[in-house]
Design a protein around this motif. Structure first.
Motif, mmCIF file in Angstrom:
data_model
loop_
_atom_site.group_PDB
_atom_site.id
_atom_site.type_symbol
_atom_site.label_atom_id
_atom_site.label_comp_id
_atom_site.label_asym_id
_atom_site.label_seq_id
_atom_site.Cartn_x
_atom_site.Cartn_y
_atom_site.Cartn_z
ATOM 1 N N TRP A 110 -11.538 -20.375 13.327
ATOM 2 C CA TRP A 110 -11.751 -18.933 13.507
ATOM 3 C C TRP A 110 -12.006 -18.668 14.975
ATOM 4 C CZ3 TRP A 110 -16.926 -16.142 13.277
ATOM 5 C CH2 TRP A 110 -16.755 -14.757 13.332
ATOM 6 N N ASP A 111 -11.309 -17.686 15.532
ATOM 7 C CA ASP A 111 -11.435 -17.398 16.958
ATOM 8 C C ASP A 111 -12.457 -16.307 17.268
ATOM 9 O OD1 ASP A 111 -10.207 -15.091 16.095
ATOM 10 O OD2 ASP A 111 -8.407 -15.298 17.325
ATOM 11 N N GLY A 148 -18.358 3.748 5.423
ATOM 12 C CA GLY A 148 -17.054 4.031 5.993
ATOM 13 C C GLY A 148 -16.527 2.977 6.945
ATOM 14 N N LEU A 149 -17.237 1.846 7.104
ATOM 15 C CA LEU A 149 -16.787 0.804 8.025
ATOM 16 C C LEU A 149 -16.761 -0.540 7.301
ATOM 17 C CD1 LEU A 149 -15.968 -0.053 10.895
ATOM 18 C CD2 LEU A 149 -18.398 -0.488 11.344
ATOM 19 N N PHE A 150 -15.570 -1.139 7.215
ATOM 20 C CA PHE A 150 -15.372 -2.409 6.519
ATOM 21 C C PHE A 150 -14.873 -3.449 7.516
ATOM 22 C CE2 PHE A 150 -14.974 1.052 3.591
ATOM 23 C CZ PHE A 150 -15.622 0.625 2.448
ATOM 24 N N ALA A 151 -15.251 -4.699 7.286
ATOM 25 C CA ALA A 151 -14.892 -5.750 8.236
ATOM 26 C C ALA A 151 -14.594 -7.056 7.511
ATOM 27 C CB ALA A 151 -16.032 -5.959 9.238
ATOM 28 N N HIS A 152 -13.735 -7.851 8.134
ATOM 29 C CA HIS A 152 -13.490 -9.221 7.661
ATOM 30 C C HIS A 152 -13.155 -10.089 8.871
ATOM 31 C CE1 HIS A 152 -12.061 -12.689 5.458
ATOM 32 N NE2 HIS A 152 -12.621 -12.167 4.386
ATOM 33 N N PRO A 153 -13.665 -11.331 8.895
ATOM 34 C CA PRO A 153 -13.452 -12.175 10.070
ATOM 35 C C PRO A 153 -12.107 -12.895 10.113
ATOM 36 C CG PRO A 153 -14.871 -13.285 8.504
ATOM 37 C CD PRO A 153 -14.637 -11.905 7.957
ATOM 38 N N GLN A 154 -11.364 -12.930 9.026
ATOM 39 C CA GLN A 154 -10.116 -13.702 9.047
ATOM 40 C C GLN A 154 -8.905 -12.981 8.489
ATOM 41 O OE1 GLN A 154 -11.137 -17.551 7.207
ATOM 42 N NE2 GLN A 154 -10.995 -18.438 9.237
ATOM 43 N N ILE A 155 -9.091 -11.966 7.685
ATOM 44 C CA ILE A 155 -7.949 -11.246 7.130
ATOM 45 C C ILE A 155 -7.247 -10.485 8.248
ATOM 46 C CG2 ILE A 155 -7.248 -9.389 5.583
ATOM 47 C CD1 ILE A 155 -9.441 -10.242 3.691
ATOM 48 N N GLU A 156 -5.933 -10.625 8.324
ATOM 49 C CA GLU A 156 -5.186 -9.994 9.405
ATOM 50 C C GLU A 156 -5.026 -8.495 9.170
ATOM 51 O OE1 GLU A 156 -1.533 -12.097 9.694
ATOM 52 O OE2 GLU A 156 -2.463 -13.955 10.399
ATOM 53 N N VAL A 175 -7.378 0.994 11.609
ATOM 54 C CA VAL A 175 -7.412 -0.461 11.488
ATOM 55 C C VAL A 175 -7.518 -1.029 12.898
ATOM 56 C CG1 VAL A 175 -6.224 -2.522 10.668
ATOM 57 C CG2 VAL A 175 -6.023 -0.375 9.386
ATOM 58 N N LEU A 176 -8.595 -1.774 13.146
ATOM 59 C CA LEU A 176 -8.902 -2.227 14.494
ATOM 60 C C LEU A 176 -9.164 -3.725 14.519
ATOM 61 C CD1 LEU A 176 -11.588 0.536 15.156
ATOM 62 C CD2 LEU A 176 -9.211 0.626 15.900
ATOM 63 N N ALA A 177 -8.945 -4.328 15.672
ATOM 64 C CA ALA A 177 -9.366 -5.713 15.918
ATOM 65 C C ALA A 177 -10.558 -5.656 16.857
ATOM 66 C CB ALA A 177 -8.230 -6.520 16.521
ATOM 67 N N ALA A 178 -11.564 -6.494 16.624
ATOM 68 C CA ALA A 178 -12.791 -6.427 17.428
ATOM 69 C C ALA A 178 -13.326 -7.819 17.705
ATOM 70 C CB ALA A 178 -13.857 -5.601 16.702
ATOM 71 N N GLN A 179 -14.049 -7.940 18.806
ATOM 72 C CA GLN A 179 -14.761 -9.156 19.148
ATOM 73 C C GLN A 179 -16.257 -8.850 19.174
ATOM 74 O OE1 GLN A 179 -13.942 -12.359 19.908
ATOM 75 N NE2 GLN A 179 -11.731 -12.148 19.607
ATOM 76 N N ASP A 180 -17.043 -9.760 18.670
ATOM 77 C CA ASP A 180 -18.501 -9.607 18.662
ATOM 78 C C ASP A 180 -19.029 -9.784 20.082
ATOM 79 O OD1 ASP A 180 -21.240 -9.724 18.195
ATOM 80 O OD2 ASP A 180 -20.989 -10.791 16.307
ATOM 81 N N LEU A 181 -19.707 -8.774 20.617
ATOM 82 C CA LEU A 181 -20.260 -8.823 21.979
ATOM 83 C C LEU A 181 -21.774 -8.920 21.944
ATOM 84 C CD1 LEU A 181 -18.009 -6.105 23.673
ATOM 85 C CD2 LEU A 181 -17.669 -8.585 23.566
ATOM 86 N N ALA A 182 -22.310 -9.647 20.960
ATOM 87 C CA ALA A 182 -23.761 -9.751 20.828
ATOM 88 C C ALA A 182 -24.399 -10.432 22.016
ATOM 89 C CB ALA A 182 -24.117 -10.514 19.553
ATOM 90 N N GLY A 183 -23.610 -11.199 22.769
ATOM 91 C CA GLY A 183 -24.158 -11.850 23.957
ATOM 92 C C GLY A 183 -24.671 -10.855 24.979
ATOM 93 N N ALA A 184 -24.205 -9.625 24.904
ATOM 94 C CA ALA A 184 -24.667 -8.590 25.831
ATOM 95 C C ALA A 184 -25.938 -7.911 25.335
ATOM 96 C CB ALA A 184 -23.568 -7.547 26.019
ATOM 97 N N GLY A 185 -26.502 -8.412 24.231
ATOM 98 C CA GLY A 185 -27.764 -7.865 23.751
ATOM 99 C C GLY A 185 -27.678 -7.144 22.430
ATOM 100 N N ARG A 250 -13.775 -15.396 1.304
ATOM 101 C CA ARG A 250 -13.074 -16.312 2.210
ATOM 102 C C ARG A 250 -13.571 -16.178 3.655
ATOM 103 N NH1 ARG A 250 -7.380 -14.310 1.600
ATOM 104 N NH2 ARG A 250 -8.515 -12.412 1.078
ATOM 105 N N LEU A 251 -14.843 -16.380 3.822
ATOM 106 C CA LEU A 251 -15.414 -16.344 5.162
ATOM 107 C C LEU A 251 -15.241 -17.698 5.841
ATOM 108 C CD1 LEU A 251 -18.762 -14.434 4.462
ATOM 109 C CD2 LEU A 251 -16.517 -13.498 5.042
ATOM 110 N N PRO A 252 -15.143 -17.706 7.168
ATOM 111 C CA PRO A 252 -15.061 -18.982 7.877
ATOM 112 C C PRO A 252 -16.369 -19.752 7.757
ATOM 113 C CG PRO A 252 -15.290 -17.171 9.432
ATOM 114 C CD PRO A 252 -15.085 -16.554 8.083
ATOM 115 N N ALA A 253 -16.299 -21.058 7.992
ATOM 116 C CA ALA A 253 -17.469 -21.921 7.815
ATOM 117 C C ALA A 253 -18.660 -21.451 8.637
ATOM 118 C CB ALA A 253 -17.102 -23.360 8.176
ATOM 119 N N ALA A 254 -18.397 -20.867 9.813
ATOM 120 C CA ALA A 254 -19.485 -20.433 10.695
ATOM 121 C C ALA A 254 -20.362 -19.353 10.062
ATOM 122 C CB ALA A 254 -18.911 -19.920 12.013
#
Length: 313
Positions: A110-111, A148-156, A175-185, A250-254
Motif C-alpha cells: 500500500w502506497d 457524506g465522506l467515504f474512504a478506502h485505502p486500496q480500492i481504486e 471521487v478524489l485521491a488523497a494522501q494522509d498529511l498527519a505528519g504536519a500535525g 480489505r484493508l492493508p496490513a498497516a
C-alpha cells in the motif's frame, strides 16, 4: 443395507444442521465457484441433483432459480421438456466482480493513497439516491469518515465511478485521491479505522470460519473423500467463505489489528479447497457435464485461485 455414515458425512451433516444454507445464496456460491469456470450453463435436473445432498429440495431450488432469472442473474432456455440455465450478463458481472475478493484478498502493498467519495449537501430531494449510494459504498468496503465522506485505502477510483454510473448518478458525488498529511500535525486517517470499519465483527466471523473448518482439515488428513463428499465439502467450504470474506473491507496490513485472523482463515480455506478440488471436479463433470454441450473444460484461470494450486502443495 445402507453404508454407515463416515466421519466426513457426519461433519457435513452437522455443518448443515448448525447453519442451514439459504437455497438462493448456496445456488449463487455453486454457480460462481464451480459452474462459471465450465461455461456457466447447467440443466435444472443436474442442479437439483448437485444440491439435494446439501439440504436444498427441488421446490426450494426451482424458486431460487426463478428469482435469479427475475433479477437478471440467470437466463432460462427451454429445450423440449427440459430447462437449461445460464449465467446471464448480470450474473457474469457479479461473479467476476466478487472473484478477486474471494480468491485473492487485499493487496499486500500500500502506497498510502486513499480513495475518497464525497457527497455534497445539495438540498433534500436526493435522499433516496444518497442512501442507495451509501449502501453500495459500504458493501464495497468503504468506511464512512464523516457524514457524506467515504474512504478506502486500496480500492481504486474506477470502482467508485462504476458504482455511481450503475446507480445513474455519475455527477452527484466527488471521487478524489488523497494522501494522509498527519505528519504536519493532523489526525492520522488510520487512527479512525476502528471507528469506520467494524473490524471486530469481521474478525469474529473469521474465527468462526476457522472453528467450523479446522475439523475438516483433520478429517482430510486421515482419509480421502469420495467425489460426492468432496463436492459437498467444497461447496460448503466456499459458501461459508464467500459469506465471510465479502464482509471484509480489505484493508492493508498497516491498518489491521495484530494477529488478524483473516490471514489464518484464508490459508485454511485455500489448503482445503485444493485438497477437495480434484474429487469435486470429478463429481461435477459426471453430473453437470452429462448431456451438456455447453459444459467447458477448465481454463488456466481456475488453477490460479487462492494464489495458485502449486502454492498449496
Amino acid at each position: 443395507m445402507a453404508a454407515a455414515p463416515t466421519p466426513l458425512d457426519r461433519f457435513l451433516q452437522r455443518l448443515l444442521e448448525d447453519d442451514p444454507p439459504r437455497a438462493q445464496s448456496l445456488c449463487v456460491s455453486l454457480l460462481g465457484d464451480a459452474l462459471a469456470p465450465h461455461g456457466g450453463a447447467i440443466w435444472l435436473g443436474s442442479l437439483i441433483e448437485l444440491l439435494e445432498p446439501l439440504g436444498i429440495n427441488e421446490r426450494q431450488l426451482r424458486t431460487s432459480v426463478f428469482r435469479l432469472v427475475a433479477r437478471g442473474w440467470l437466463r432460462a432456455e427451454r429445450h423440449g421438456r427440459r430447462s437449461l440455465y445460464r449465467l446471464a450478463e448480470h450474473g457474469q458481472r457479479d461473479t467476476a466482480h466478487a472473484s478477486p475478493r474471494i480468491y485473492e484478498g487485499a493487496k499486500s502493498a500500500w502506497d498510502g493513497t486513499w480513495t475518497l467519495v464525497a457527497l455534497p449537501r445539495i438540498g433534500n430531494n436526493a435522499m433516496a439516491e444518497r442512501a442507495e449510494l451509501r449502501r453500495e459504498l459500504l458493501w464495497e468496503g468503504f468506511g464512512m469518515m464523516a457524514p457524506g465522506l467515504f474512504a478506502h485505502p486500496q480500492i481504486e477510483a474506477g470502482t467508485a465511478h462504476d458504482i455511481l454510473q450503475k446507480l445513474g448518478i455519475p455527477d452527484k458525488a466527488l471521487v478524489l485521491a488523497a494522501q494522509d498529511l498527519a505528519g504536519a500535525g493532523g489526525l492520522p486517517i488510520a487512527s479512525l479505522a476502528a471507528q469506520c470499519w467494524n473490524l471486530e465483527e469481521v474478525a469474529g466471523q473469521y474465527r468462526l470460519y476457522i472453528r467450523n473448518f479446522e475439523p475438516l482439515a483433520r478429517l482430510l488428513q486421515d482419509d480421502s473423500p469420495e467425489p460426492a463428499q468432496a463436492f459437498a465439502a467444497r461447496v460448503l467450504l466456499l459458501h461459508h467463505w464467500r459469506r465471510t470474506v465479502l464482509h471484509d473491507p480489505r484493508l492493508p496490513a498497516a491498518l489491521l489489528p495484530a494477529a488478524w485472523p483473516g490471514h489464518q482463515a484464508r490459508a485454511l480455506c485455500a489448503r482445503l479447497y485444493w485438497q477437495l478440488f480434484d474429487g469435486s471436479e470429478a463429481h461435477l463433470d459426471r453430473i453437470a457435464g452429462q448431456d451438456n454441450a455447453h459444459y467447458q473444460a477448465l481454463g488456466n484461470a481456475a488453477f490460479k485461485r487462492f494464489g495458485g494450486r502449486d502454492t498449496q502443495a
